[in-house]
Design an enzyme around this catalytic site. Structure first.
Site, short mmCIF file in Angstrom:
data_model
loop_
_atom_site.label_atom_id
_atom_site.label_comp_id
_atom_site.label_asym_id
_atom_site.label_seq_id
_atom_site.Cartn_x
_atom_site.Cartn_y
_atom_site.Cartn_z
N HIS A 112 38.00 37.49 35.94
CA HIS A 112 36.64 38.08 36.06
C HIS A 112 36.59 39.31 35.26
O HIS A 112 37.72 39.95 35.14
CB HIS A 112 36.21 38.35 37.49
N GLU A 118 32.94 31.55 40.01
CA GLU A 118 32.79 30.31 39.61
C GLU A 118 33.74 28.94 39.81
O GLU A 118 33.34 28.00 39.89
CB GLU A 118 32.45 30.34 38.24
#
Length: 474
Positions: free
Chosen positions: A256, A312
Site C-alpha cells: 500500500h 484490496e
C-alpha cells in the site's frame, strides 16, 4: 506569493483538518472517529458507522432506528433513472459509468433539500443504482428494495434477488464498515474539492465515483481478483506469482502507498473471510492464504523489503465469497465509501475554503505568433518524447536535497534507519524530507530490513558525482 513546495502527489501537503478518520501508515493503524477500525468493523452495522461519521457519536437505539428508517425510505429510484440504467446496460457500459450516470439522474426531485437529507439520499440510493443496472445487464428486472432489511443485507438482496444468510450479511456488513472511510484518499479529496466550490453533494458524489473507478484506486479490485482466480486455477501458485512479477514487475493487492506494515483493514477482512462457514470452499481459502505467502516472499526477495497484502487483496476474496459478482467489486466499494464521501462533504461545507493548488509551469517561453501559412512541421514534440525517460531521471536528481540524501547513504556500510538518515542531512522539515525520499525510493534508494540503502542506480550516481569531481573541493 512564493510557492516553495513541489509535490505532484500532494503526499507532503496538508490541505484539510478532519475529525473523521486518521491513517497512521508507519504504525499500520486506521481510526474512525476515535475508534480503531478492527473494533468498529467487528461490531457496527453500516448504518451505525455512517451515523457515527455524520454526527460524531454512536447513535442511541431510537436514533439508530430513525436513521435506518430514513435510509430505507430513500432507496427507491425516481422514474427517470430506470431508462438511463437500461440504456447503459444495452450499451454494455462499465458498472461504474452506469453508477455515475444513475447517481446524477437520481438527483431528480431533490429540489432544495437540506444537505444532510441529500447526504442520506445519496448513501441510500447508490446500492439500488448498482443493483438495477446489473440486473438490466443480466436480462432481469430490478428487485425492489426491502425496507425491512438493513443496508448490507438489502444490497445483496437487490443484486441477487435472494436474502443473504446471517453469515453472509455479517461478512458484507464488515466489508462496508471497514471501507467506509480512509483519510483523504483520491475519491474523497475529489468530493471535498467539488464541495469547496460551493457545488452540491450529488455533483461531489458523481465526481468521486469517477475517481474511484480508476485502476490505481477502487478499480484495482478487479485486477486483484484476476490474480486470485489465476492462482486458484493453477497447479503452482508460486509460478503464477513469478510470472506476474516477470511480466509486470508488481503484484495487484500487495504494497500500500501509505502503509509500511500490513494494512489494518486487510487483517479485519481476512478474519471475516475465515469466519464464513461454507460460503466459500476450503480450497479457495487455501489459495488465498498460499497466494499471500507466495506473494510476500517473492516481493521480499526481489525488493529486499516486506510488501504485505493490502485491503484490496482480502476485499476481492471476501466479496467473491459472499456472492457479489466480480464486475461489481468496484461499485460495491462505492456502496461502502459513499458514507465517508458524504461525511467529508458536510465537514468541508462547515468550514469551507476553496481548494485551489498551483501548478509549476515548465512549458515554452518567449514565443511569438506565426501566421498559418508560415508554420512548418515542428519536431520539438518528437524530440521531447525521445529524451523523456532521461529527462525524468535528471529532474529527479536535480534537487540538491536528494543528492544530499544519496551521499548520506553512501557513507553507511549498512541500511540506515529513517531517523538516522534524517539527522545526517541538513533538511529540517519532515514533510520536505519525506517528499524527497519518496522521489528517490524504488529507483535510487531501496527500502530494506533495518532501513534504507542505495540501489545500484543510486550507487552509480554517487560514484559519478564523487569520481567526476562534481563536488566542490575542500
Amino acid at each position: 506569493m512564493t510557492h516553495s513546495v513541489f509535490d505532484p502527489g500532494l503526499e507532503a501537503i496538508t490541505v484539510a483538518e478532519t475529525e473523521l478518520s486518521d491513517v497512521d501508515g508507519d504504525a499500520g493503524e486506521l481510526v474512525v472517529r476515535g475508534y480503531p477500525i478492527a473494533e468498529l468493523a467487528a461490531n457496527a452495522t453500516y448504518e451505525e458507522a455512517v451515523s457515527l461519521l455524520l454526527t460524531g457519536r454512536l447513535p442511541p437505539a431510537d436514533e439508530l432506528r430513525a436513521f435506518r428508517s430514513s435510509l430505507a425510505d430513500a432507496r427507491a429510484l425516481p422514474d427517470g433513472v430506470g431508462p438511463v440504467l437500461r440504456a447503459a446496460a444495452a450499451e454494455d457500459a462499465d458498472p461504474m459509468d452506469a453508477l455515475r450516470m444513475g447517481l446524477a439522474a437520481a438527483s431528480l426531485g431533490l429540489g432544495d433539500a437540506a444537505p444532510r437529507a441529500v447526504a442520506r439520499r445519496v448513501v441510500a440510493v447508490v446500492p439500488t443504482i448498482v443493483a438495477a443496472h446489473w440486473r438490466y445487464r443480466e436480462g432481469e428486472s430490478p428487485v425492489a428494495p426491502d425496507p425491512d432489511l438493513g443496508h448490507a443485507a438489502n444490497y445483496r438482496y437487490v443484486v441477487t434477488g435472494e436474502e443473504p444468510t446471517a453469515a453472509q450479511r455479517r461478512a458484507l456488513e464488515t466489508f462496508l464498515t471497514t471501507m467506509v472511510d480512509h483519510g483523504l484518499n483520491p475519491s474523497t479529496f475529489t468530493a471535498r474539492t467539488v464541495v469547496s466550490t460551493e457545488s452540491d453533494l450529488v455533483s461531489a458524489a458523481t465526481a468521486a465515483v469517477g475517481a474511484l473507478k480508476g485502476r490505481r484506486h477502487g478499480g484495482n479490485l478487479q485486477r486483484v481478483f484476476d490474480l486470485l482466480r489465476a492462482a486458484h486455477e493453477a497447479d503452482d501458485v508460486a509460478a503464477v506469482v513469478e510470472a506476474r512479477l516477470d511480466s509486470a514487475g508488481w503484484l495487484p493487492g500487495f504494497g500500500h502507498r501509505l502503509y509500511d506494515v500490513r494494512d489494518p483493514r486487510a487483517a479485519v477482512l481476512s478474519a471475516a473471510l475465515e469466519a464464513l462457514p461454507g460460503a466459500t470452499s476450503d480450497a479457495f481459502r487455501a489459495t488465498v492464504r498460499e497466494l499471500e505467502t507466495a506473494g510476500t516472499a517473492a516481493l521480499s526477495e526481489r525488493q529486499q523489503r516486506r510488501s504485505a497484502p493490502t485491503v484490496e487483496f482480502y476485499a476481492a476474496a471476501l466479496l467473491y465469497s459472499v456472492g457479489v459478482p466480480p464486475a461489481l467489486f468496484t461499485p460495491t466499494f462505492a456502496v461502502a465509501r459513499v458514507g465517508g464521501w458524504m461525511a467529508h462533504c458536510l465537514e468541508q461545507r462547515a468550514n469551507n475554503e476553496l481548494v485551489r493548488p498551483v501548478a509549476r509551469y515548465v512549458g515554452e517561453t518567449g514565443r511569438s505568433w506565426t501566421p498559418v501559412e508560415e508554420r512548418g512541421t515542428d519536431s520539438a514534440a518528437s524530440r521531447r518524447a525521445a529524451v523523456g525517460p532521461v529527462a525524468e531521471r535528471l529532474s529527479t536528481l536535480s534537487e540538491p536535497a536528494r543528492l544530499e540524501i544519496l551521499l548520506a547513504l553512501a557513507d553507511a556500510a549498512t541500511p540506515v534507519e529513517y531517523s538516522t538518515l534524517l539527522a545526517a542531512t541538513s533538511i529540517d522539515d519532515n514533510g520536505r524530507f519525506n517528499y524527497h525520499l519518496r522521489q528517490l525510493r524504488g529507483t535510487f534508494v531501496d527500502s530494506r530490513d533495518g532501513g534504507y540503502a542505495l540501489s545500484a542506480a543510486g550507487q552509480r550516481v554517487v560514484d559519478d558525482v564523487v569520481t567526476g569531481d562534481l563536488l566542490p573541493g575542500e
